[in-house]
Enzyme design. Structure first.
Site, short mmCIF file in Angstrom:
data_model
loop_
_atom_site.label_atom_id
_atom_site.label_comp_id
_atom_site.label_asym_id
_atom_site.label_seq_id
_atom_site.Cartn_x
_atom_site.Cartn_y
_atom_site.Cartn_z
N ASP A 2 0.84 -1.19 0.00
CA ASP A 2 0.00 0.00 0.00
C ASP A 2 0.88 1.25 0.00
O ASP A 2 1.65 1.46 0.93
CB ASP A 2 -0.92 0.02 1.23
CG ASP A 2 -1.86 1.20 1.16
OD1 ASP A 2 -2.85 1.10 0.40
OD2 ASP A 2 -1.59 2.23 1.80
N TYR A 42 3.17 9.91 0.57
CA TYR A 42 4.07 9.35 1.57
C TYR A 42 5.53 9.70 1.26
O TYR A 42 6.41 9.50 2.11
CB TYR A 42 3.92 7.82 1.68
CG TYR A 42 2.51 7.36 2.04
CD1 TYR A 42 1.59 8.23 2.60
CD2 TYR A 42 2.13 6.04 1.84
CE1 TYR A 42 0.30 7.80 2.91
CE2 TYR A 42 0.84 5.61 2.15
CZ TYR A 42 -0.07 6.50 2.68
OH TYR A 42 -1.33 6.07 2.98
N LYS A 92 -2.25 6.16 -4.34
CA LYS A 92 -3.35 7.10 -4.11
C LYS A 92 -3.04 8.47 -4.71
O LYS A 92 -1.90 8.94 -4.64
CB LYS A 92 -3.61 7.25 -2.61
CG LYS A 92 -3.66 5.92 -1.88
CD LYS A 92 -4.04 6.04 -0.42
CE LYS A 92 -3.82 4.71 0.27
NZ LYS A 92 -2.41 4.50 0.70
N HIS A 95 -7.24 9.72 -2.46
CA HIS A 95 -6.74 9.61 -1.09
C HIS A 95 -7.69 10.19 -0.04
O HIS A 95 -7.89 9.61 1.02
CB HIS A 95 -5.37 10.32 -1.01
CG HIS A 95 -4.48 9.81 0.07
ND1 HIS A 95 -3.11 9.81 -0.03
CD2 HIS A 95 -4.74 9.30 1.29
CE1 HIS A 95 -2.58 9.31 1.07
NE2 HIS A 95 -3.55 8.99 1.89
#
Ligand code: A2P
Length: 320
Positions: A44, A49, A79, A112
């Site tokens: 994931d 990130y 995302k 997201h």
């Protein structure tokens, strides 16, 4: 191999995936390699990130033609970030993520968060008073372009993250392709019973983020009780000869929820996928449901402000 859930489009999603949010660059490549060695086939990720390039380095080493693992054996999610909701930004964001992850296609691409931020390259666009600068794209318009990514073959499936039932309804009322997944915060203190039922009734799988209560979330206060230290969970774990993390993850997969525990520690990465050799009794399943407090640990205004100073890090727990 890890048991999987079959998505509404027939694609197989392993019930346990490795989470990469908060995984520091410098650690995440090793974590992904370790996870692949432990049998993980689900990862994931997200543009926000800031570590997709490093995740990609690990995938490139092990996955693909002529490598140990075939591409089609691995399930990779990413995302679309809030600053990229504008219809003109969606495809380029997806292509950037693909390039960073060294992939030709994503198995799943999620919106997201339902809300858009101001367009641009600043991850967290803010006003002087620290509040977010919002964009005016509605998620319905973003969804239409997400559907185009499917038609182009850039992604195998599309879905949502952090959407509530009303917002999902909104998507269902306009969509050509239904969302196959909604990824939300979910753990024994926030069991998401109604949303889970809603999703399953509509053929949408639910993925739990922060399944272990994210003990490494940046705003936890010193001394604040942690889910993994909960005495009642410890007691159940003791009876099964398992760790608290294993009991929590087992409880989720046994109720049909996909989990993406994050770890960069090899022993924990290994432990978190070893949840398929025991079964919780119905009584224990029900007891864990009773731990629910509707306690949200990750709320948008906090999640989007991790790297900023305006929010005090020692924020007490928020209740929904
Ligand atoms: P670390 O990455 O240092 O191993 P969540 O997935 O809910 O966000 O939780 C991630 C946090 O939980 C990280 O701090 C991670 O630490 C820790 N963690 C992951 N797996 C375990 C485990 N099996 N036992 C204890 N802590 C764990």
């Amino acid at each position: 191999s890890c048991p999987y859930l079959t998505l509404s489009i027939g694609h197989k999603m392993p019930l346990i995936g490795l989470g990469t949010w908060k995984s520091a660059p410098g650690l995440v490549k090793q974590a992904v390699l370790c996870a692949l060695d432990c049998g993980y086939r689900h990862f994931d990720c997200a543009a926000a990130y800031g570590n997709e390039r490093e995740v990609g380095e690990a995938l490139l080493e092990r996955v693909g033609t002529g490598k140990q693992i075939k591409r089609e054996e691995v399930f990779v999610t990413s995302k679309l970030w809030n600053t990229k909701h504008h219809p003109e930004d969606v495809e380029s964001s997806c292509r950037k993520t693909l390039a960073e992850l060294s992939l030709q296609y994503l198995d799943l691409y999620l919106i997201h968060w339902p809300m858009a931020f101001e367009r641009g390259e600043v991850l967290m666009p803010r006003n002087d008073d620290g509040t977010m600068r919002h964009g005016d794209t509605h998620y319905r318009d973003t969804w239409k372009v997400m559907e185009g990514l499917l038609d182009q073959g850039l992604v195998k499936a599309i879905g949502l993250s952090n959407f509530n039932a009303k917002q999902i309804d909104d998507i269902l009322s306009i969509c050509k392709y239904k969302p196959v997944v909604n990824q939300v915060e979910c753990h024994p203190y926030l069991i998401q019973k109604e949303l889970l039922k809603y999703c399953h009734d509509h053929g949408i799988a639910l993925t739990a983020y922060s399944p272990l209560g994210s003990p490494d979330r940046p705003w936890t206060s010193p001394g604040e009780p942690q889910l993994l230290d909960d005495p009642q969970i410890l007691a159940i774990a003791g009876r099964y000869g398992k760790t608290p993390a294993q009991v929590i993850l087992r409880w989720q997969v046994q109720r049909g929820v996909v989990c993406i525990p994050k770890s960069t520690t090899p022993s924990r990465i290994q432990q978190n996928i070893q949840v398929f050799d025991f079964t919780l009794s119905n009584d224990d399943m029900k007891q864990i449901e009773c731990f629910n407090r509707n306690e949200r640990l990750i709320i948008p205004t906090i999640e989007v402000s991790i790297k900023s100073v305006w929010l005090p890090l020692h924020t007490p727990n928020f209740k929904t």
